[in-house]
Design a protein around this motif. Structure first.
Motif, PDB file in Angstrom:
ATOM      1  N   CYS A  22       0.810  -1.215   0.000  1.00  0.00           N
ATOM      2  CA  CYS A  22       0.000   0.000   0.000  1.00  0.00           C
ATOM      3  C   CYS A  22       0.847   1.270   0.000  1.00  0.00           C
ATOM      4  N   ASP A  23       2.148   1.135   0.239  1.00  0.00           N
ATOM      5  CA  ASP A  23       3.038   2.294   0.347  1.00  0.00           C
ATOM      6  C   ASP A  23       3.806   2.474  -0.963  1.00  0.00           C
ATOM      7  N   TYR A  24       3.198   3.156  -1.937  1.00  0.00           N
ATOM      8  CA  TYR A  24       3.842   3.310  -3.242  1.00  0.00           C
ATOM      9  C   TYR A  24       5.168   4.046  -3.150  1.00  0.00           C
ATOM     10  N   GLU A  25       5.286   5.006  -2.259  1.00  0.00           N
ATOM     11  CA  GLU A  25       6.529   5.755  -2.128  1.00  0.00           C
ATOM     12  C   GLU A  25       7.683   4.837  -1.760  1.00  0.00           C
ATOM     13  N   ALA A  26       7.418   3.814  -0.947  1.00  0.00           N
ATOM     14  CA  ALA A  26       8.446   2.824  -0.606  1.00  0.00           C
ATOM     15  C   ALA A  26       8.613   1.810  -1.722  1.00  0.00           C
ATOM     16  N   VAL A  27       7.501   1.410  -2.325  1.00  0.00           N
ATOM     17  CA  VAL A  27       7.538   0.409  -3.393  1.00  0.00           C
ATOM     18  C   VAL A  27       8.376   0.886  -4.564  1.00  0.00           C
ATOM     19  N   LYS A  28       8.225   2.162  -4.938  1.00  0.00           N
ATOM     20  CA  LYS A  28       8.906   2.653  -6.139  1.00  0.00           C
ATOM     21  C   LYS A  28      10.424   2.722  -5.959  1.00  0.00           C
ATOM     22  N   GLN A  29      10.898   2.630  -4.722  1.00  0.00           N
ATOM     23  CA  GLN A  29      12.342   2.643  -4.477  1.00  0.00           C
ATOM     24  C   GLN A  29      12.983   1.265  -4.652  1.00  0.00           C
ATOM     25  N   LEU A  30      12.176   0.229  -4.814  1.00  0.00           N
ATOM     26  CA  LEU A  30      12.708  -1.133  -4.889  1.00  0.00           C
ATOM     27  C   LEU A  30      13.455  -1.409  -6.191  1.00  0.00           C
ATOM     28  N   GLU A  31      13.074  -0.721  -7.267  1.00  0.00           N
ATOM     29  CA  GLU A  31      13.681  -0.956  -8.570  1.00  0.00           C
ATOM     30  C   GLU A  31      13.909   0.375  -9.266  1.00  0.00           C
ATOM     31  N   MET A  32      14.952   0.443 -10.081  1.00  0.00           N
ATOM     32  CA  MET A  32      15.154   1.648 -10.875  1.00  0.00           C
ATOM     33  C   MET A  32      14.086   1.710 -11.955  1.00  0.00           C
ATOM     34  N   ASN A  33      13.446   2.875 -12.063  1.00  0.00           N
ATOM     35  CA  ASN A  33      12.370   2.998 -13.036  1.00  0.00           C
ATOM     36  C   ASN A  33      12.896   3.441 -14.394  1.00  0.00           C
ATOM     37  N   PHE A  34      12.013   3.432 -15.381  1.00  0.00           N
ATOM     38  CA  PHE A  34      12.379   3.719 -16.769  1.00  0.00           C
ATOM     39  C   PHE A  34      12.935   5.138 -16.903  1.00  0.00           C
ATOM     40  N   LEU A  35      12.268   6.099 -16.300  1.00  0.00           N
ATOM     41  CA  LEU A  35      12.695   7.488 -16.440  1.00  0.00           C
ATOM     42  C   LEU A  35      14.071   7.718 -15.819  1.00  0.00           C
ATOM     43  N   ASP A  36      14.340   7.097 -14.685  1.00  0.00           N
ATOM     44  CA  ASP A  36      15.654   7.270 -14.063  1.00  0.00           C
ATOM     45  C   ASP A  36      16.764   6.656 -14.917  1.00  0.00           C
ATOM     46  N   SER A  37      16.456   5.577 -15.616  1.00  0.00           N
ATOM     47  CA  SER A  37      17.429   5.022 -16.563  1.00  0.00           C
ATOM     48  C   SER A  37      17.737   6.025 -17.666  1.00  0.00           C
ATOM     49  N   VAL A  38      16.696   6.671 -18.167  1.00  0.00           N
ATOM     50  CA  VAL A  38      16.882   7.691 -19.197  1.00  0.00           C
ATOM     51  C   VAL A  38      17.770   8.818 -18.686  1.00  0.00           C
ATOM     52  N   LYS A  39      17.522   9.264 -17.481  1.00  0.00           N
ATOM     53  CA  LYS A  39      18.327  10.345 -16.901  1.00  0.00           C
ATOM     54  C   LYS A  39      19.801   9.952 -16.824  1.00  0.00           C
ATOM     55  N   ASN A  40      20.069   8.669 -16.584  1.00  0.00           N
ATOM     56  CA  ASN A  40      21.443   8.206 -16.424  1.00  0.00           C
ATOM     57  C   ASN A  40      22.209   8.078 -17.738  1.00  0.00           C
TER      58      ASN A  40
END
Length: 406
Positions: free
Chosen positions: A322-340
């Motif tokens: 239920c805690d999306y803010e914590a869930v989204k930290q578990l894996e690198m997302n698509f946009l962050d890959s683009v930034k890198n």
């Protein structure tokens, strides 16, 4: 933006295949209808923002609060679609794993139903299915299951695709397996992209597969026979055959080193490089499921509806779905890959639009309506600030209000 009316988007930086232009993007009934350099009517003013196509993720097992590969139901796809737009993905191929036969059958049926009934209100669009396995090599399983391997079979694939409502768009297989070449020819005859992955094929075996129609490589470098100067293997083949596509997973520096990405990009350039996420959606794994992540050196298990993560050092943490803010930290997302990677590409955001939007749309068989902001395409639009943070996302012309939701 209502996807059933005409609107105009103004920006000084709109990313097209041939470059970045200032002007007005016309949208009609959820589609891009044109581009003008001058316009005097009412518009949505994003003058100081970047406008580019939505990302197309052709290899994603799960993201956020949904995992198609491990839960395999419509709820998992609902959560994936809902959460993927928050990281810039507007269309995707939910990707199966090498799982028990009856599980695969049921998940394909549910995916077909979701594809038939979902609307832009649901978020990112499922534009087909990517089957990763079960026709793969036991020598390069990665995190796939050894007890669920199957022999390549035209009859077996046709059965899967019938259950999937003829929605399978991409198949990852090991081309050296008996029956694989016949299946490759069959898949290509039906317009389905064939990719080599989880494979121990020799260079000669990959060559035969390319001649049969294989034109893509799944998570380049990973899960495949490596390069040797006397036996080039799969890695050598994907580098040698210039017209084949090669995908790379999230650019965290863990899956592959940045230098390995750069080497492949120098060979493939924008024309044949593909970015994808290969994310898993850990919190939506079934109750009691446990696996060891050999790269992260952590054990993942679902206990009483929560994700428990235990490191090799014994540190334990718990994540509530239920805690999306914590869930989204578990894996690198698509946009962050683009930034890198954006600063290492030939043409910056124009290159991003090619490798993260247009190329994957081609492999997914959706280039007629996805991948660029050209007239006739779906109005899948990202609005970014100067740091490439999301400001707004539109899926088929509909503004995704869940960007700010958890």
């Amino acid at each position: 933006m209502d996807n059933h009316r005409s609107v105009v988007i103004k920006s000084n930086r709109i990313v097209f295949p041939d470059g970045i232009q200032a002007g007005y993007l016309m949208v009609q009934d959820g589609k891009i209808s044109g581009f003008e350099t001058h316009f005097s009517g009412e518009c949505i003013d994003y003058s100081d923002r970047i406008i580019m196509p939505g990302f197309v993720d052709i290899h994603v097992h799960g993201w956020g609060r949904g995992s198609f590969a491990y839960k395999g139901n419509k709820d998992s796809l609902k959560w994936m679609s809902h959460d993927l737009v928050k990281v810039g993905v507007t269309s995707y191929l939910p990707t199966s794993g090498t799982m028990p036969h009856d599980f695969l059958e049921a998940s394909l049926v549910d995916a077909a139903d979701f594809i038939a009934t979902a609307t832009p209100v649901d978020g990112a669009e499922v534009i087909g299915i990517h089957m990763e396995g079960p026709y793969i090599s036991e020598k390069h399983l990665g995190m796939q299951r050894p007890d669920c391997l199957q022999r390549p079979s035209i009859e077996g694939f046709d059965h899967f695709n019938k259950l999937a409502g003829q929605n399978i768009r991409l198949m990852t297989l090991a081309p050296e397996l008996e029956g694989a070449l016949d299946l490759i020819r069959h898949l290509r005859a039906h317009g389905i992209t064939v990719s080599a992955g989880h494979t121990d094929a020799t260079f000669a075996e990959v060559t035969a597969a390319v001649e049969a129609g294989l034109n893509h490589f799944t998570h380049a470098y990973s899960g495949m026979r490596g390069f040797h100067h006397r036996e080039l293997g799969v890695v050598g083949a994907l580098m040698y055959y210039q017209d084949t596509y090669a995908e790379v997973a999230k650019q965290s520096g863990i899956t592959i080193k940045p230098e390995a990405f750069d080497l492949l990009y120098r060979l493939k350039r924008d024309r044949r490089m593909v970015l994808m996420s290969d994310c898993m959606g850990y919190v939506d794994f079934p109750e009691g499921y446990e696996f060891y992540h050999y790269l992260r050196k952590e054990t993942f298990r679902i206990k009483q509806g929560q994700l428990e993560i235990v490191s090799d050092g014994g540190e334990t943490r718990h994540i509530c779905p239920c805690d999306y803010e914590a869930v989204k930290q578990l894996e690198m997302n698509f946009l962050d890959s683009v930034k890198n990677i954006v600063d290492r590409l030939d043409k910056g955001l124009v290159s991003v639009a090619r490798i993260a939007c247009e190329n994957p749309s081609i492999l997914a068989g959706a280039e007629d309506r996805k991948g660029t902001l050209c007239p006739g395409k779906d109005a899948d639009i990202l609005v970014l600030d100067d740091d490439l943070n999301l400001v707004d996302v539109y899926c088929r012309g509909l503004r995704q209000t869940q960007l700010s939701e958890v």
